[in-house]
Design a protein around this motif. Structure first.
Motif, short mmCIF file in Angstrom:
data_model
loop_
_atom_site.label_atom_id
_atom_site.label_comp_id
_atom_site.label_asym_id
_atom_site.label_seq_id
_atom_site.Cartn_x
_atom_site.Cartn_y
_atom_site.Cartn_z
N TYR A 10 0.92 -1.14 -0.06
CA TYR A 10 -0.03 -0.18 -0.06
C TYR A 10 0.91 1.22 0.04
N LEU A 54 -3.39 5.28 1.12
CA LEU A 54 -3.77 3.75 1.24
C LEU A 54 -3.16 3.22 2.21
N SER A 88 -4.94 1.51 5.40
CA SER A 88 -4.57 0.04 6.09
C SER A 88 -3.71 -0.14 7.27
#
Lengths: 77, 147
Positions: A7, A11, A15
């Motif tokens: 990621y 992102l 996450s």
């Protein structure tokens, strides 16, 4: 198959990890995105590109690499 | 002159004026060059809800980014009559007012460098997987998106 998902940018912030190993039974980039949205619902609101072998793929294309990068919009320069 | 080797474009932190000056100086021996053109991307202190951007923290998919930079270089050499080209991009923290992107193109004549430079910079903005986190003075942040 087992995929190592990496990621980037916002992102990785969602996450809360830079990468993770996940079991994925879909076929295409779109399947993968759909699968990851189950895990991280706010991915649904982001413009995400899927890359394998250092290349962005069309979401209809097959995932063939065991290492996948998830890329948010670019903001270099 | 085309270099086939994939270079590392990234430099940790801001790109200093000394680095840029040295880069210019190194070209004095290349006397077939008649025109240089330089683009310097600078971190802008944008304001959002009364808060100012203090710095941008750059991260990247480094391997893919370097390959993409390489492809952009190759395409630029194909399109324009250039003698040489250099690209440097920051990774890590760059404060407002500091330089985060340095693109340097050179050619025997001026017309090529004007066109080539714009092409390179636009390609970088659109195609290279680099991500900028704009950090405000109160340590909150937002993710930059290229227009």
């Amino acid at each position: 198959m087992e995929l190592q998902i990496k990621y980037y940018g916002m992102l990785a912030e969602i996450s809360q990890c830079d990468e993770e190993l996940l079991n994925f039974d879909g076929t295409t980039g779109a399947d993968l995105l759909h699968f990851l949205i189950q895990k991280y619902p706010s991915f649904a609101t982001k413009d995400i590109k899927v890359a394998q072998y250092n290349q962005i793929i069309d979401l209809g294309n097959k995932i063939t690499s065991s290492e996948i990068a998830l890329l948010p919009p670019f903001s270099g320069g | 002159m085309m270099d086939k080797k994939i270079k590392n474009v990234f430099r940790e932190g801001a790109i200093s004026s000394e680095f840029i000056a040295n880069s210019i100086a190194k070209h004095q021996v290349k006397t077939n060059i008649g025109a240089h053109n330089i683009f310097l991307g600078q971190v802008r202190a944008d304001e959002l809800d009364g808060k100012q951007v203090e710095a941008i923290e750059y991260t990247a998919h480094v391997e893919m980014a370097n390959i993409t930079f390489h492809e952009i270089r190759e395409e630029t050499f194909e399109k324009f009559d250039l003698t040489c080209m250099h690209i440097y991009h920051s990774i890590g923290l760059v404060s407002a007012g500091e330089i985060c992107l340095f693109v340097f193109v050179s050619s025997p004549r001026r017309k090529q460098v004007f066109k080539a430079l714009e092409f390179v910079v636009e390609e970088i903005k659109a195609k290279v997987p680099i991500f900028g986190k704009e950090i405000f003075e109160d340590t909150t942040h937002q993710w930059k998106v290229n227009q």
